[in-house]
Design an enzyme around this catalytic site. Structure first.
Site, mmCIF file in Angstrom:
data_model
loop_
_atom_site.group_PDB
_atom_site.id
_atom_site.type_symbol
_atom_site.label_atom_id
_atom_site.label_comp_id
_atom_site.label_asym_id
_atom_site.label_seq_id
_atom_site.Cartn_x
_atom_site.Cartn_y
_atom_site.Cartn_z
ATOM 1 C CB ALA A 90 -15.333 -91.497 -26.248
ATOM 2 C CB ALA A 136 -11.806 -98.922 -34.408
ATOM 3 C CG ASP A 178 -7.734 -100.219 -32.612
ATOM 4 O OD1 ASP A 178 -6.848 -101.078 -32.433
ATOM 5 O OD2 ASP A 178 -7.805 -99.175 -31.939
ATOM 6 N N GLY A 214 -9.349 -96.408 -24.908
ATOM 7 C CA GLY A 214 -8.408 -97.407 -25.441
ATOM 8 C C GLY A 214 -9.119 -98.688 -25.844
ATOM 9 C CG LEU A 215 -11.750 -100.263 -23.695
ATOM 10 C CD1 LEU A 215 -12.887 -100.453 -22.700
ATOM 11 C CD2 LEU A 215 -10.789 -101.439 -23.611
ATOM 12 N N GLY A 216 -11.288 -98.977 -28.426
ATOM 13 C CA GLY A 216 -11.657 -99.013 -29.843
ATOM 14 C C GLY A 216 -12.994 -98.369 -30.161
ATOM 15 C CB SER A 217 -15.038 -95.672 -28.591
ATOM 16 O OG SER A 217 -14.077 -94.657 -28.566
HETATM 17 C C1 MEV Z 1 -4.391 -98.395 -30.532
HETATM 18 O O1 MEV Z 1 -5.467 -99.230 -30.070
HETATM 19 C C2 MEV Z 1 -3.251 -99.241 -30.942
HETATM 20 C C3 MEV Z 1 -2.031 -98.522 -31.494
HETATM 21 O O2 MEV Z 1 -1.078 -99.540 -31.812
HETATM 22 C C4 MEV Z 1 -2.336 -97.701 -32.719
HETATM 23 C C5 MEV Z 1 -2.753 -98.543 -33.920
HETATM 24 O O3 MEV Z 1 -2.381 -99.713 -34.018
HETATM 25 O O4 MEV Z 1 -3.445 -97.968 -34.787
HETATM 26 C C6 MEV Z 1 -1.387 -97.622 -30.444
#
Ligand code: MEV
Length: 313
Positions: free
Chosen positions: A83, A91, A133, A86-89
């Site tokens: 979590a 989403a 995401d 930045g790996l889309g947990s």
């Molecule tokens: C987050 O993974 C990517 C961002 O561009 C936000 C988004 O696109 O929703 C920072």
């Protein structure tokens, strides 16, 4: 006997175009072989991982449940996507839950509908963002937003902005993710860029430059040109740093990876979270990331999107 529905959705990383995509610029995200899976069963109260829970503390799930008159369900989840990395947990959670709830209610599992409901849930929880995401987690493989070409998947819009989402075939490439261990939430970072961009012509130009780099990157992916793609990733990292979404820990991991990579950059919203390197030498890159205090993991791309199965309990 009750039907228990299990859904599994992949995480993703953004290879190019994060932040600029919020303003309708191109972006590309690739699904990875780290997944979140959850099972959903109808019951008498809202339960999370076998404990009674307040649905208000799970805004994504609440948004999706509101489509179904807040029917009480028991949700068990397990995730191999850290979590806040930045790996889309988040989403993947929204996508898996949207798909599972459609199955629980006997509705058809149309990917566009799942991606739409998951995006609405993400947007309402964060108050901002793009469908990148949730589209990547739903479709799997790779998705590109706002680029010419590719296989048309769906179009989404929100508050006067629209995103055209296409699917892309991803050539076999090896990436190493380096997680800083710092949890960062997307919302405040997107807001930071918005404020900078709205008040500053220079920042708006940087957002345009990210769009240009991403379009070139799409061409490099389609031609399987790792040298060019890596160079564009590194350029994108510099542009994102100027926008103020990198941090010392991310820069350290990027610098450590570069001697053994085609290129490296932060991925996702930044401010912590993860970076990603494109490399033929994942061991050396993993060692370099470890030696700088990061958590490396080698990821495979070209994975399937959300899947759903039912079981009688
Ligand atoms: C987050 O993974 C990517 C961002 O561009 C936000 C988004 O696109 O929703 C920072």
């Amino acid at each position: 006997m009750t039907d228990s529905i299990t859904a599994s959705a992949p995480g993703k990383f953004v290879i190019l175009g994060e932040h600029a995509v919020v303003y309708g610029k191109p972006a590309i995200a690739l699904a990875i072989n780290r997944r979140l899976s959850l099972s959903v069963t109808k019951c008498t109260e809202f339960r999370l991982n076998d404990e009674p829970a307040d649905v208000n503390s799970s805004p994504h799930l609440k948004n999706i449940l509101s489509r179904y008159d807040m029917v009480p369900v028991s949700v068990r989840s397990e995730s191999r996507i850290p979590a806040g990395s930045g790996l889309g947990s988040s989403a993947a959670l929204s996508v898996a839950f949207a798909a599972a709830m459609r199955a629980v209610e006997g509705m058809s599992l149309v990917p566009e509908e799942i991606a739409f409901e998951a995006f609405e849930a993400e947007y309402s929880a964060q108050g901002r963002g793009s469908p990148m995401d949730t589209s990547a987690s739903t479709h799997g493989m790779g998705v590109a937003l706002n680029v010419p070409g590719g296989k048309p998947l769906w179009e989404m819009e929100k508050n006067g902005r629209s995103w055209n989402v296409v699917g892309i075939d991803v050539p076999k490439m090896t990436f190493v993710i380096g997680y800083t261990g710092i949890r960062a939430s997307t919302g405040p970072l997107v807001e930071k860029v918005r404020k900078y961009k709205d008040g500053n012509r220079f920042a708006a130009d940087i957002v345009d430059d990210i769009g240009r780099v991403t379009l070139e990157g799409m061409d490099a992916i389609l031609r399987n040109d790792a040298v060019r793609l890596g160079g564009l990733m590194t350029e994108d990292h510099k542009l994102l740093s100027i926008l103020g979404v990198s941090c010392r820990e991310l820069n350290r991991l990027v610098d450590a990876s570069l001697p053994h990579s085609y290129g490296a950059k932060l991925t996702g919203s930044g401010g912590g979270g993860s970076m990603v390197a494109l490399t033929d030498d994942p061991e050396k890159v993993s060692d370099a990331i470890l030696s700088r205090g990061g958590m490396p993991f080698v990821v495979k791309t070209g994975v399937e999107g959300v899947t759903v199965s039912a079981r009688r309990e």
